[in-house]
Design a protein around this motif. Structure first.
Motif, PDB file in Angstrom:
ATOM      1  N   VAL A 250       0.879  -1.167   0.000  1.00 31.60           N
ATOM      2  CA  VAL A 250       0.000   0.000   0.000  1.00 31.60           C
ATOM      3  C   VAL A 250       0.918   1.219   0.000  1.00 31.60           C
ATOM      4  N   ILE A 251       0.870   2.002  -1.068  1.00 33.77           N
ATOM      5  CA  ILE A 251       1.680   3.216  -1.211  1.00 33.77           C
ATOM      6  C   ILE A 251       0.733   4.403  -1.110  1.00 33.77           C
ATOM      7  N   ASP A 252       0.830   5.123   0.003  1.00 34.79           N
ATOM      8  CA  ASP A 252      -0.170   6.155   0.310  1.00 34.79           C
ATOM      9  C   ASP A 252      -1.539   5.494   0.341  1.00 34.79           C
ATOM     10  N   SER A 253      -2.398   5.836  -0.591  1.00 33.34           N
ATOM     11  CA  SER A 253      -3.739   5.240  -0.606  1.00 33.34           C
ATOM     12  C   SER A 253      -3.900   4.229  -1.735  1.00 33.34           C
ATOM     13  N   TYR A 254      -2.791   3.873  -2.415  1.00 32.29           N
ATOM     14  CA  TYR A 254      -2.858   2.963  -3.560  1.00 32.29           C
ATOM     15  C   TYR A 254      -2.388   1.580  -3.124  1.00 32.29           C
ATOM     16  N   GLU A 255      -3.210   0.560  -3.420  1.00 35.47           N
ATOM     17  CA  GLU A 255      -2.930  -0.802  -2.985  1.00 35.47           C
ATOM     18  C   GLU A 255      -2.844  -1.713  -4.195  1.00 35.47           C
ATOM     19  N   GLY A 256      -1.902  -2.634  -4.157  1.00 36.39           N
ATOM     20  CA  GLY A 256      -1.757  -3.585  -5.249  1.00 36.39           C
ATOM     21  C   GLY A 256      -0.473  -4.370  -5.116  1.00 36.39           C
ATOM     22  N   ARG A 257      -0.232  -5.194  -6.103  1.00 35.94           N
ATOM     23  CA  ARG A 257       0.996  -5.990  -6.152  1.00 35.94           C
ATOM     24  C   ARG A 257       1.988  -5.347  -7.123  1.00 35.94           C
ATOM     25  N   VAL A 258       3.264  -5.351  -6.754  1.00 36.60           N
ATOM     26  CA  VAL A 258       4.296  -4.679  -7.539  1.00 36.60           C
ATOM     27  C   VAL A 258       4.610  -5.497  -8.788  1.00 36.60           C
ATOM     28  N   ILE A 259       4.535  -4.829  -9.938  1.00 40.27           N
ATOM     29  CA  ILE A 259       4.943  -5.467 -11.190  1.00 40.27           C
ATOM     30  C   ILE A 259       6.419  -5.183 -11.466  1.00 40.27           C
ATOM     31  N   ARG A 260       6.773  -3.873 -11.488  1.00 44.74           N
ATOM     32  CA  ARG A 260       8.171  -3.522 -11.736  1.00 44.74           C
ATOM     33  C   ARG A 260       8.423  -2.097 -11.276  1.00 44.74           C
ATOM     34  N   LEU A 261       9.702  -1.788 -11.152  1.00 40.38           N
ATOM     35  CA  LEU A 261      10.169  -0.438 -10.835  1.00 40.38           C
ATOM     36  C   LEU A 261      10.996   0.048 -12.014  1.00 40.38           C
TER      37      LEU A 261
END
Length: 462
Positions: A250-261
């Motif tokens: 969860v980054i700030d208010s965004y939630e999900g699974r990391v695909i790539r940076l």
């Protein structure tokens, strides 16, 4: 005696006469703005023989040294200078009058010069261009040597930067390796240009170029502030590695699974299966919650029991029910605490732990709520909705509650004596949801741009 008086008279005349009327010399006069140059000297009443010729020769000699006045004719009569002819440069007309007016003995200047508008004379710029071309041909060998020197230095920089394997091993990740290679190419190219300019003796041009580059750099820095911030943030994130691929964050208010940076943004796949791109500048400054780092995760929920019931007994029954569920961990143990006392109930918060590698958090929490609620209701605890009590005046007659009150008392006794045992555990599917994780892995396997992914599983996570 008479001769003596004549000699004295001659001496007096010589003394009284002005010196500049006797000896012609060139004196400095202030520059004149008008066509006729004023002469501040006193005009003599007499003029020596040959004075006009000397003035004419002097002016013509001066003009002979100036190519612009090769077509100028000079005539002098009684100290009056007349200039005739034509010149190409319009500024040379006034300049000629100023030069002639500075010669001693000149009374005034009659400037009759005109600008030469003929095509032949005005095309003399081609002659100047021809001279420039000749100079260029002379400097061409040195220019070629300087160009070859700059080219060789730049090529050397590209060759050194081309050892990608070496720089990738030296740098912590691919992004930093590419940054090092770009810096090497830039330094060698700029160094080659500087050396070439120095060989050509263009030091002033070099200073102007560097000064202009500095001003342009400052302007671009302000204009591309966000882009530069994202670039620097990408560099810092690639070194810190705050998460891995497929981490549930969860980054700030965004939630999900990391695909790539990437070098510009962090790409997530939301729990709904959508792509979410967050600028790295925002990610670097954000509060990051990572659910994947620790497999053990706690769930909690609140149930309200009737205010007339014993909350401690309800807490104990709920803890025993949670402990009996197969997906709830025994260490840490389930727990319960009184959260609040409301108008009609007592809010009790129940807490349990699961292993996210074996059980899904949402499924486990849903089944735990259902199991504890059923156990409390079976054990005689009321889970009331908001209740409003009405008081009546004593003179009011008894309310005809009748049979409904006895039925409610039978359904929910005020003081349950025999508490039901926790319900037997029922097998339910609490396996972790893997759809999103599988979609992320599939996308990472099929992505041909994985070289730009800054996530490195071989580096420690911050």
């Amino acid at each position: 005696m008479k001769r003596l008086l004549d000699c004295l008279m001659v001496l007096l005349v010589l003394v009284a006469a002005p010196a500049h009327a006797l000896i012609p010399t060139i004196t400095e006069e202030p520059a004149a703005e008008e066509t006729v140059a004023p002469v501040e000297q006193t005009i003599a009443t007499t003029q020596d023989a040959g004075s006009d010729d000397r003035i004419s020769e002097r002016i013509q000699g001066i003009f002979a040294e100036l190519p612009s006045y090769r077509n100028v004719e000079v005539s002098v009569a009684e100290g009056v200078v007349t200039l005739r002819g034509s010149v190409v440069d319009p500024d040379a007309i006034d300049r000629a009058a100023k030069i002639a007016g500075r010669v001693s003995g000149v009374v005034t200047v009659e400037n009759k010069l005109q600008r030469d508008l003929s095509v032949e004379e005005n095309l003399s710029v081609l002659g100047r261009m021809s001279g420039i071309a000749d100079n260029f041909m002379q400097i061409l060998p040195l220019l070629a040597v300087a160009f070859i020197t700059a080219l060789l230095i730049g090529v050397a920089g590209y060759v050194i930067a081309g050892f990608s394997g070496f720089w990738n091993r030296v740098a912590p990740n691919v992004f930093l390796g590419e940054l090092l290679r770009s810096a090497i190419r830039f330094v060698f190219v700029v160094g080659g240009v500087l050396i070439a300019l120095d060989m050509l003796g263009a030091g002033a041009l070099l200073g102007a170029v560097l000064g202009g580059a500095g001003v342009i750099g400052i302007a671009l820095g302000f204009a591309m502030r966000d882009t530069i911030e994202n670039y620097v943030a990408s560099l810092m994130l690639s070194m810190r590695q705050p998460f891995r691929a497929n981490d549930w964050v969860v980054i700030d208010s965004y939630e999900g699974r990391v695909i790539r940076l990437t070098s510009r943004a962090t790409i997530l796949m939301t729990l709904d299966g959508n792509h979410l791109r967050i600028p790295n500048g925002q990610v670097f400054k954000a509060v990051i919650l990572n659910y994947t780092r620790n497999p053990q995760r706690r769930f909690d929920f609140i149930l309200g029991v009737d205010a007339d019931d014993d909350p401690r007994a309800a807490m104990q029954l709920g803890i025993e029910t949670l402990a009996a569920l197969p997906f709830v961990l025994g260490d840490p143990e389930p727990a319960a605490r009184i959260e609040d006392v409301g108008d009609s109930n007592i809010a009790v918060r129940f807490l349990g732990w699961i292993d996210q590698e074996k059980a899904d958090w949402y499924k486990s929490r849903s089944l735990a709520i259902a199991a504890v609620k059923e156990a409390l209701e079976t054990g005689g605890f009321a889970l009331p909705e908001p209740i409003y009590r009405l008081r009546f005046d004593p003179r009011t007659g008894a309310l005809p509650i009748g049979r409904s009150a006895s039925l409610a008392e039978e359904a929910h006794p005020s003081h349950p004596s025999a508490r039901a045992q926790p319900a037997e555990a029922v097998e339910h599917d609490v396996k972790p949801e893997s759809e999103i994780a599988e979609m992320v892995e599939k996308e990472r396997r099929g992505d041909g741009d994985r070289a730009n992914d800054l996530l490195d599983s071989g580096r420690p996570v911050e």
